[in-house]
Design a protein around this motif. Structure first.
Motif, PDB file in Angstrom:
ATOM      1  N   TYR A 232       0.830  -1.208   0.000  1.00  0.00           N
ATOM      2  CA  TYR A 232       0.000   0.000   0.000  1.00  0.00           C
ATOM      3  C   TYR A 232       0.868   1.263   0.000  1.00  0.00           C
ATOM      4  N   SER A 233       1.986   1.212   0.725  1.00  0.00           N
ATOM      5  CA  SER A 233       2.852   2.385   0.806  1.00  0.00           C
ATOM      6  C   SER A 233       3.456   2.742  -0.554  1.00  0.00           C
ATOM      7  N   ASN A 234       3.479   1.780  -1.466  1.00  0.00           N
ATOM      8  CA  ASN A 234       4.028   2.025  -2.802  1.00  0.00           C
ATOM      9  C   ASN A 234       2.945   2.210  -3.871  1.00  0.00           C
ATOM     10  N   LEU A 235       1.696   2.168  -3.452  1.00  0.00           N
ATOM     11  CA  LEU A 235       0.600   2.159  -4.414  1.00  0.00           C
ATOM     12  C   LEU A 235       0.558   3.411  -5.274  1.00  0.00           C
ATOM     13  N   GLY A 236       0.746   4.578  -4.665  1.00  0.00           N
ATOM     14  CA  GLY A 236       0.666   5.822  -5.425  1.00  0.00           C
ATOM     15  C   GLY A 236       1.708   5.905  -6.526  1.00  0.00           C
ATOM     16  N   MET A 240       1.264   5.885 -10.721  1.00  0.00           N
ATOM     17  CA  MET A 240       1.802   6.890 -11.635  1.00  0.00           C
ATOM     18  C   MET A 240       2.721   6.254 -12.674  1.00  0.00           C
ATOM     19  N   ASP A 241       3.506   5.240 -12.261  1.00  0.00           N
ATOM     20  CA  ASP A 241       4.347   4.524 -13.228  1.00  0.00           C
ATOM     21  C   ASP A 241       3.492   3.888 -14.315  1.00  0.00           C
ATOM     22  N   THR A 245       3.666   4.866 -18.243  1.00  0.00           N
ATOM     23  CA  THR A 245       3.957   3.801 -19.205  1.00  0.00           C
ATOM     24  C   THR A 245       2.865   3.707 -20.264  1.00  0.00           C
ATOM     25  N   SER A 246       1.618   3.823 -19.837  1.00  0.00           N
ATOM     26  CA  SER A 246       0.493   3.763 -20.775  1.00  0.00           C
ATOM     27  C   SER A 246       0.488   4.965 -21.696  1.00  0.00           C
ATOM     28  N   GLU A 285       1.892  18.144 -15.188  1.00  0.00           N
ATOM     29  CA  GLU A 285       2.128  17.785 -13.786  1.00  0.00           C
ATOM     30  C   GLU A 285       0.957  16.933 -13.291  1.00  0.00           C
ATOM     31  N   LEU A 286       1.276  15.721 -12.845  1.00  0.00           N
ATOM     32  CA  LEU A 286       0.262  14.826 -12.283  1.00  0.00           C
ATOM     33  C   LEU A 286       0.393  14.838 -10.764  1.00  0.00           C
ATOM     34  N   PHE A 287      -0.643  15.257 -10.102  1.00  0.00           N
ATOM     35  CA  PHE A 287      -0.647  15.248  -8.644  1.00  0.00           C
ATOM     36  C   PHE A 287      -1.445  14.043  -8.134  1.00  0.00           C
ATOM     37  N   TYR A 288      -0.927  13.405  -7.124  1.00  0.00           N
ATOM     38  CA  TYR A 288      -1.652  12.302  -6.486  1.00  0.00           C
ATOM     39  C   TYR A 288      -1.444  12.383  -4.977  1.00  0.00           C
TER      40      TYR A 288
END
Length: 368
Positions: A232-236, A240-241, A245-246, A285-288
Motif C-alpha cells: 500500500y505504501s508504494n501504491l501511489g 503513476m508509473d 507507461t500507458s 504535472e500529475l498530482f496524487y
C-alpha cells in the motif's frame, strides 16, 4: 493469499457503513461529524430524551428497556423511573460548588429501595476532572441511592491500561453501541438518522476494531498483512508509473517523467517531451495524494511552467483548453476548465484510461 483476501474482505471493516460493512451508503449527516461531535450538550439532550419513557419519541419505555438490557440489568425488577439531565450533586471528595451529572436515571426496586445509573458523556473527547466520577458516586450514595452502573460515553475506544474506571459497575459505550441501541428500539426514520450519524462518528474506531479482529490471526497471516501494508505504501508511485507507461505507449515521441513537486498531502510527477519543454517551458504535472485512499485530495492533471514564463505558458494552455489557475512558489500553473480532470477517488481502470487519454492529448497538443 486468497484466504487472506477473503479474510480481509469479510472480516475487517473498511466501509463507513459498519452495520453492513460490505454495502457502502452515503449519510449526509456524516458531514456534520466534525462540528456536532464536540457539542456534548447536544448528545446529552437527545440521549436523555430517548431514555425518558415520556419523551417525544413515542416509543414509551422501549428505549429505556433496551438500555437496561445493554447494561445487563433486569428492567422488569424496577419501577418509578426518572431521567434527569444536568442533575446537581454535592461534592464529597473535593472542595467547591456542586457538580453536575450529565444524565441520571433513578428508579426503585420491589422493596422501594432507590437505585441510580450515572451517565457521563465524553463524546466530545473531554478529559475527566479530578475525582469527578468518584464525587458523583459518593454524592448520589449520600442521597440514599444504590449506584448500579456508571456509564461512560466515549467517541474513541479507551484502553484499560492505566485506567482506574474498570469493573462491572463501569460500562463503556461507544457510538457503535449507541447506534445498535437506537436501531433496536425504533423504526422512526428521524430518530434513525441520528443513529446513522453516531455510526459515522464511530469511523474513528475502525482501526482499533480491526486490530481486535486481527489479534486472532496466526503469525503467518499477520506477516501477510504486513506485506499488504508495505504494498500500500508504494501504491501511489506504482499507479503513476502505470499511467506514464500507458501514456508512452500511445505516443510516437519519447517522454520523461520524474517526481518533483511535493505539497501538503500531495506528490507531483513531471511528464514532458524534452524537445517540447526546451521550446515552450511547459510540462504536464500529475498530482496524487500521499495516501492513495484520501478522496478529499484527489488526482489532478495540471500544466506547469515557471513564473517568468507565464506568457508563453498561457498561450500553450489556451491551445490545450486549459485556464490560468495561479502562481505559487515560482511556478505558474493551469488547469482544465470546470475541474474536468480532477478525480476525487482512487482512479480505477476506467478512470485511469481517462487520465491517460488526457495526458496523451496534452502532450500531443504541445508537440504540434
Amino acid at each position: 493469499m486468497n484466504k487472506l483476501n477473503d479474510y480481509i474482505k469479510w472480516g475487517l471493516m473498511f466501509s463507513d457503513n459498519l452495520h453492513n460493512p460490505m454495502t457502502p451508503s452515503y449519510n449526509p449527516l456524516a458531514e456534520f461529524v466534525p462540528y456536532v461531535a464536540t457539542k456534548e450538550i447536544v448528545h446529552s439532550r437527545i440521549i436523555s430524551e430517548l431514555l425518558s419513557p415520556s419523551g417525544n419519541h413515542g416509543e414509551n419505555e422501549r428505549f429505556l428497556k433496551e438500555f437496561f438490557s445493554l447494561l445487563k440489568l433486569d428492567y422488569s425488577k424496577f419501577h418509578d423511573f426518572n431521567v434527569i439531565r444536568e442533575r446537581k450533586v454535592g461534592r464529597v471528595l473535593t472542595e467547591g460548588g456542586s457538580r453536575s451529572i450529565d444524565i441520571l436515571i433513578t428508579y426503585k426496586d420491589d422493596e422501594s429501595r432507590s437505585h441510580a445509573i450515572i451517565i457521563e458523556n465524553k463524546l466530545n473527547h473531554a478529559e475527566y476532572q479530578y475525582l469527578q466520577l468518584e464525587d458523583y458516586e459518593k454524592g448520589i450514595e449520600l442521597e440514599c441511592f444504590n449506584v448500579d452502573r456508571i456509564v461512560l460515553l466515549h467517541d474513541i475506544e479507551q484502553s484499560i491500561m492505566g485506567n482506574s474506571y474498570v469493573g462491572e459497575k463501569y460500562v463503556y459505550l461507544y457510538p457503535a453501541d449507541l447506534y445498535k441501541w437506537i436501531s433496536s428500539s425504533t423504526s422512526n426514520s428521524n430518530i434513525l438518522s441520528y443513529a446513522d450519524y453516531l455510526n459515522s462518528l464511530n469511523n474513528q474506531n475502525i482501526s482499533k476494531l480491526n486490530a481486535k479482529i486481527m489479534k486472532n490471526l496466526s503469525l503467518a497471516e499477520i506477516k501477510s498483512l504486513k506485506k499488504v501494508v508495505d504494498a500500500y505504501s508504494n501504491l501511489g508511485s506504482v499507479l503513476m508509473d502505470d499511467v506514464v507507461t500507458s501514456v508512452q505507449s500511445e505516443l510516437t515521441f519519447s517522454i520523461t517523467s520524474e517526481p518533483n513537486i511535493v505539497d501538503i498531502g500531495w506528490k507531483g510527477v513531471c511528464v514532458k517531451n524534452a524537445e517540447d519543454y526546451k521550446r515552450n517551458g511547459v510540462w504536464v504535472e500529475l498530482f496524487y495524494p500521499k495516501d492513495p485512499a484520501d478522496d478529499d485530495l484527489g488526482y489532478d492533471v495540471y500544466l506547469y511552467s515557471y513564473e517568468d514564463n507565464v506568457s508563453k505558458a498561457t498561450e500553450i494552455a489556451e491551445r490545450c483548453d486549459f485556464e490560468f489557475a495561479g502562481i505559487q512558489d515560482g511556478y505558474s500553473f493551469f488547469r482544465a476548465k470546470n475541474g474536468k480532470f480532477r478525480f476525487h477517488m482512487f482512479p480505477h481502470e476506467t478512470k485511469r484510461k481517462e487520465l491517460v487519454k488526457e495526458v496523451v492529448r496534452l502532450l500531443k497538443r504541445m508537440h504540434e
